[in-house]
Enzyme design. Sequence first.
Site, PDB file in Angstrom:
ATOM      1  N   HIS A 461       0.847  -1.191   0.000  1.00  0.00           N
ATOM      2  CA  HIS A 461       0.000   0.000   0.000  1.00  0.00           C
ATOM      3  C   HIS A 461       0.882   1.242   0.000  1.00  0.00           C
ATOM      4  CE1 HIS A 461      -3.272  -2.636   2.119  1.00  0.00           C
ATOM      5  NE2 HIS A 461      -3.183  -2.871   0.831  1.00  0.00           N
ATOM      6  N   LEU A 462       1.057   1.825  -1.182  1.00  0.00           N
ATOM      7  CA  LEU A 462       1.943   2.971  -1.368  1.00  0.00           C
ATOM      8  C   LEU A 462       1.121   4.157  -1.847  1.00  0.00           C
ATOM      9  CD1 LEU A 462       4.771   1.027  -3.239  1.00  0.00           C
ATOM     10  CD2 LEU A 462       4.674   1.537  -0.804  1.00  0.00           C
TER      11      LEU A 462
END
Length: 558
Positions: A461-462
């Site tokens: 999750h960036l």
Amino acid sequence: MTTSTEAGYGPEPTEDDVRTEYDVCVVGSGAAGATVAWLLGRAGLSVAVIEQGGHVTADTSYDDILAAAESAWVRQSNGTWGKVGSPWTTCNVGGGTVFYGGVLFRHRPIDFDAERVLGQADLPLRWPWGFDELDPYYTAIEDLVGVAGLAGADPSIPARSAPYPLVPVPTSPEGATIAGAAKTLGWNPFPTPLGVLTDAYQGHHACVADAPCISRTCPVGAKGDAVNRFLTPALRSGVRLFAGLKAVALLGDERRDAHTLRCVRVDTGRWHEFRARHFVIAGNAVQSAALLLRSTTPRHPQGLGNSHDLVGRGLCFKLSEYLVGYGHRGGDEPPRSEVMGLGPVSTAAVTDLYEDPAAPGGLGGVLYEVRPERTYRVRTNEQLLRIEALVPDEPQPTNRVRLGPGTDCHGVTDIVMDYQAHPRDLARLEYMLGRGEELLRAAGCGVVVREPSGWELGSGHLHGTCRMGTDPATSVTDPDGRLHDADNVYVADGALLPFPGAVNPTLTIQAVALRVAHRLLVDRFAAPATPITELVGPPAPAVPERRSSAHPAVSPRG
């Protein structure tokens, strides 16, 4: 040296490939890049997609992809720096969607204006537009992917205007137990919306549920990954894909902000340059920021988009951890051995705690079933439950992507992911884990253990490094993803998100990418402002004749 055949990169670009001036060059072929390429190629534009990774086959393992990917410098728990971070979900054609479980939540309305709960932060938390603006793009992506779900069942978002394309995946025995326990706590569990086909859809086969769905390719195409649903149709429409090329820098001059993308072939070390009228950066929130920081030009000595030193700042990972519960059921019949873990990754979710006044800061998160990445044998008098707690992290200017002190074998600068979680976010994760343990105890689990997710190292999750907004002093792009200080460069991935939300981001990233591509068509190629839900209907039976970039059928704005 690994050969291109072994790595699955395909042939190197030809002289004709690099001589062409494309209408649009897209960096990245994952969730965002494939979506952008699909819409632009469908509109008849000449599009080149540049991808660093190789093609994935049935023999390619998730672990092999992770092992081969570059690492980034991160601050470790003991305070020292180590090159052990994950600046990729995965590095391959189709990105992380090839291996994901297909969990496709929408962001909640509060995610678009978290300042209503959290108050003012060092970086603005408010998106430049709200949930209603993204709603038709959500619907379009859900219809294109073939999401299986139950409209109106999620208590924390507005009901979808129409049923999902497909009915929910069958509830697993573990999911049924989790849902039943949630109801005893007064919560409202619902089927997890999944990009997994429960029936034949748009020429794709239904799920056969013969193996764990997550961290593997789908052998029948039932999982709605970016390759099956977007990239392959884009290639059929004339889009060109060049794999095995690391995007190093955008080149510009005094006249144009960017006119060329400089790349290096990762296996041979040969350098190539692609010219385009417009560039869409969709590498992921870490890679896109690093590319812009490396793109120093006479007009942009600190990097494209970085006039206010904001590129890379506001890096968010989203905090998460798993809980595994074990219980003994008893019973009169002799126990049998059975296999658990086959099929889709999740069938039950709880979002009642998303806006929980008792949670730190008044925001909680989501709890949902996440089945193991491998099968296990259990006895019929045992139960093994696994859930994940997801919470948002507050974007902070000190959390950032920056260029590192060293270089790789091609002379490309290292990446640093400088990140430390806000204490309130850590407290929020602890709160949600406590509620998750309460859920598993209610489900009859006598033992509950934690399983780390490694969120602090990056990977899945960036978000947030090229935030969109209306004020160039607090954002990198405008509300449509175009850099404030570079006229022909757009960002279209999770880097745009001013606040990450607490749910899996893929659906939102694809919806935002579709909106960026749609606005690009309208603003720069004079396409009619047709609602997106009409624009993505069945394509024309014939591919339109390719236009020369020297004689475009429509003119760009400005």
